[in-house]
Design a protein around this motif. Structure first.
Motif, PDB file in Angstrom:
ATOM      1  N   GLU A 166     -59.109 -31.790  30.173  1.00 20.39           N
ATOM      2  CA  GLU A 166     -59.747 -32.120  31.323  1.00 20.39           C
ATOM      3  C   GLU A 166     -60.374 -30.782  31.874  1.00 20.39           C
ATOM      4  O   GLU A 166     -61.511 -30.831  32.732  1.00 20.39           O
ATOM      5  CB  GLU A 166     -58.576 -32.573  32.516  1.00 20.39           C
ATOM      6  CG  GLU A 166     -58.036 -34.018  32.280  1.00 20.39           C
ATOM      7  CD  GLU A 166     -56.927 -34.102  33.204  1.00 20.39           C
ATOM      8  OE1 GLU A 166     -57.259 -34.386  34.550  1.00 20.39           O
ATOM      9  OE2 GLU A 166     -55.703 -34.204  33.057  1.00 20.39           O
ATOM     10  N   LEU A 167     -59.846 -29.726  31.959  1.00 22.17           N
ATOM     11  CA  LEU A 167     -60.308 -28.591  32.376  1.00 22.17           C
ATOM     12  C   LEU A 167     -61.739 -28.125  31.759  1.00 22.17           C
ATOM     13  O   LEU A 167     -62.592 -27.716  32.442  1.00 22.17           O
ATOM     14  CB  LEU A 167     -59.421 -27.439  32.105  1.00 22.17           C
ATOM     15  CG  LEU A 167     -58.325 -27.299  33.279  1.00 22.17           C
ATOM     16  CD1 LEU A 167     -57.222 -26.142  32.748  1.00 22.17           C
ATOM     17  CD2 LEU A 167     -58.996 -27.193  34.559  1.00 22.17           C
ATOM     18  N   LEU A 168     -61.701 -28.596  30.471  1.00 25.31           N
ATOM     19  CA  LEU A 168     -62.958 -28.118  29.625  1.00 25.31           C
ATOM     20  C   LEU A 168     -64.101 -28.986  29.618  1.00 25.31           C
ATOM     21  O   LEU A 168     -65.296 -28.705  29.557  1.00 25.31           O
ATOM     22  CB  LEU A 168     -62.698 -27.763  28.186  1.00 25.31           C
ATOM     23  CG  LEU A 168     -61.490 -26.487  28.241  1.00 25.31           C
ATOM     24  CD1 LEU A 168     -61.395 -26.124  26.603  1.00 25.31           C
ATOM     25  CD2 LEU A 168     -62.345 -25.131  28.527  1.00 25.31           C
ATOM     26  N   GLU A 169     -63.872 -30.174  29.853  1.00 27.50           N
ATOM     27  CA  GLU A 169     -64.893 -31.372  29.486  1.00 27.50           C
ATOM     28  C   GLU A 169     -65.379 -31.724  30.834  1.00 27.50           C
ATOM     29  O   GLU A 169     -66.149 -32.604  31.051  1.00 27.50           O
ATOM     30  CB  GLU A 169     -64.220 -32.262  28.835  1.00 27.50           C
ATOM     31  CG  GLU A 169     -64.216 -32.107  27.359  1.00 27.50           C
ATOM     32  CD  GLU A 169     -63.702 -33.172  26.738  1.00 27.50           C
ATOM     33  OE1 GLU A 169     -63.279 -34.414  27.017  1.00 27.50           O
ATOM     34  OE2 GLU A 169     -63.530 -32.971  25.543  1.00 27.50           O
ATOM     35  N   SER A 170     -64.688 -31.401  32.014  1.00 27.67           N
ATOM     36  CA  SER A 170     -65.293 -31.777  33.451  1.00 27.67           C
ATOM     37  C   SER A 170     -65.634 -30.584  34.236  1.00 27.67           C
ATOM     38  O   SER A 170     -64.909 -29.665  34.038  1.00 27.67           O
ATOM     39  CB  SER A 170     -64.554 -32.814  33.938  1.00 27.67           C
ATOM     40  OG  SER A 170     -63.316 -32.355  34.466  1.00 27.67           O
ATOM     41  N   ASP A 171     -66.045 -30.918  35.476  1.00 28.08           N
ATOM     42  CA  ASP A 171     -66.390 -29.774  36.321  1.00 28.08           C
ATOM     43  C   ASP A 171     -65.078 -29.676  37.398  1.00 28.08           C
ATOM     44  O   ASP A 171     -64.819 -30.137  38.277  1.00 28.08           O
ATOM     45  CB  ASP A 171     -67.481 -30.346  37.233  1.00 28.08           C
ATOM     46  CG  ASP A 171     -67.664 -28.966  38.258  1.00 28.08           C
ATOM     47  OD1 ASP A 171     -67.095 -28.039  38.096  1.00 28.08           O
ATOM     48  OD2 ASP A 171     -68.893 -29.130  38.816  1.00 28.08           O
ATOM     49  N   ALA A 172     -64.013 -29.124  36.707  1.00 25.85           N
ATOM     50  CA  ALA A 172     -62.623 -29.153  37.189  1.00 25.85           C
ATOM     51  C   ALA A 172     -62.524 -28.496  38.623  1.00 25.85           C
ATOM     52  O   ALA A 172     -62.054 -29.327  39.449  1.00 25.85           O
ATOM     53  CB  ALA A 172     -61.721 -28.755  36.371  1.00 25.85           C
TER      54      ALA A 172
END
Ligand code: C2E
Ligand code: MG
Ligand code: MG
Ligand code: MG
Length: 272
Positions: free
Chosen positions: A119-125
């Motif tokens: 989640e942290l790497l694949e979206s603009d968290a």
């Protein structure tokens, strides 16, 4: 995946364990349906200060109210959600709902929300976290993000940037499940965390002198680098006492409270 030694081997080619298998496909379709039908909810488990047994906050843990299987724990659906991209919808739900619930609690209490490295790497968290805080009008310091590695990290530099951006918002960040295969000393040393969560498997093995020595060493190291320690899965008074003697300041587990529905929290008090 390569089996040769050394930490580097975990920073892998993302194609391998993130591709859905045929058996994941049915589950993925069911998760999608569950999201559409509003079948996911959050439970909240107290985190206490070991010295006073005061609740300092709650960890938000996702549940799926399945029409046939009943309440399904995240261990049975997070991995499939990560492989399908549905993790972003689930993750947004967890963030938004947890902030809305926590905004109704006394302001001294924090809420900890789990996010996987995927989640942290694949979206603009950082942007999603900011939006959830704004929607609930909650102060950023009341939110903690617990980072769990369910897969190996493809890009440590990007993870570092994401963590630093989140901390810049004023949100704190915890390294979850410390001591399990994926959560290593390298990460504690090379990334900036505010909090370290010692995995329940270590806590359950406290009676083994080597395990006890290792936890003592970890707690001392964490203290030196200014990282708060929370022991997970504390089930007995003996464990709580031993952890406190080792300098561990905070804990969570069935001894103090089970994960509860938001509606149960106002009436709930620590039995002691
Ligand atoms: P975690 O973040 O390490 O959460 C702690 C787990 O330990 C929870 O399992 C909790 O119910 C369980 N637990 C609490 N006290 C005790 C105890 O005294 N003894 C034992 N044996 N277990 C205890 P749960 O709720 O099944 O969650 C499993 C994992 O799923 C979490 O581990 C977390 O990594 C992940 N997860 C949960 N919610 C979310 C979410 O919203 N998003 C993401 N990405 N992952 C989530
Ligand atoms: Mg956690
Ligand atoms: Mg954990
Ligand atoms: Mg876990």
């Amino acid at each position: 995946a390569r089996a040769d030694g050394g930490d580097r081997c975990r920073f892998y080619d993302p194609a391998s364990d993130l591709d859905p298998t045929p058996s994941d496909q049915g589950l993925i379709a069911e998760i999608r349906g569950g999201l559409e039908q509003g079948r996911f909810n959050m439970r909240y488990q107290p985190i206490v200060a070991l010295s006073s047994r005061q609740v300092v906050g709650y960890e938000a843990l996702m549940r799926w109210r399945h029409p046939v299987r009943g309440e399904v724990p995240p261990t049975e659906f997070i991995a499939a959600a990560e492989k399908s991209g549905l993790i972003h919808a689930l993750g947004d739900f967890a963030l938004i709902q947890s902030c809305l619930d926590a905004a109704t609690w006394p302001p001294a209490l924090q809420v900890s929300v789990n996010m996987s490295v995927v989640e942290l790497l694949e979206s603009d968290a950082p942007r999603r976290i900011m939006a959830a805080l704004a929607g609930a009008e909650m102060a950023p310091h009341r939110l903690r993000i617990e980072i769990t590695e369910t897969a190996r990290i493809p890009d440590l530099g990007r993870l570092r940037t994401a963590i630093d951006e989140i901390r810049t918002l004023g949100v704190t960040v915890a390294l979850d499940d410390f001591g399990t295969g994926h959560s290593s000393l390298t990460h504690l040393q090379s990334l900036s965390f505010d909090c370290l969560k010692i995995d329940h498997r270590f806590v359950q093995d406290l009676a083994t002198p080597r395990t006890a020595s290792m936890i003592r060493m970890l707690v001392a190291y964490a203290r030196q680098i200014g990282v708060m320690v929370v022991a997970e899965g504390v089930e007995t008074e003996a464990q709580a006492t031993q952890l406190a003697q080792m300098g561990c300041t905070h804990a969570q587990g069935w001894l103090f409270g089970r994960p509860m529905l938001a509606t149960e929290l106002p009436g709930w008090q620590l039995a002691s």
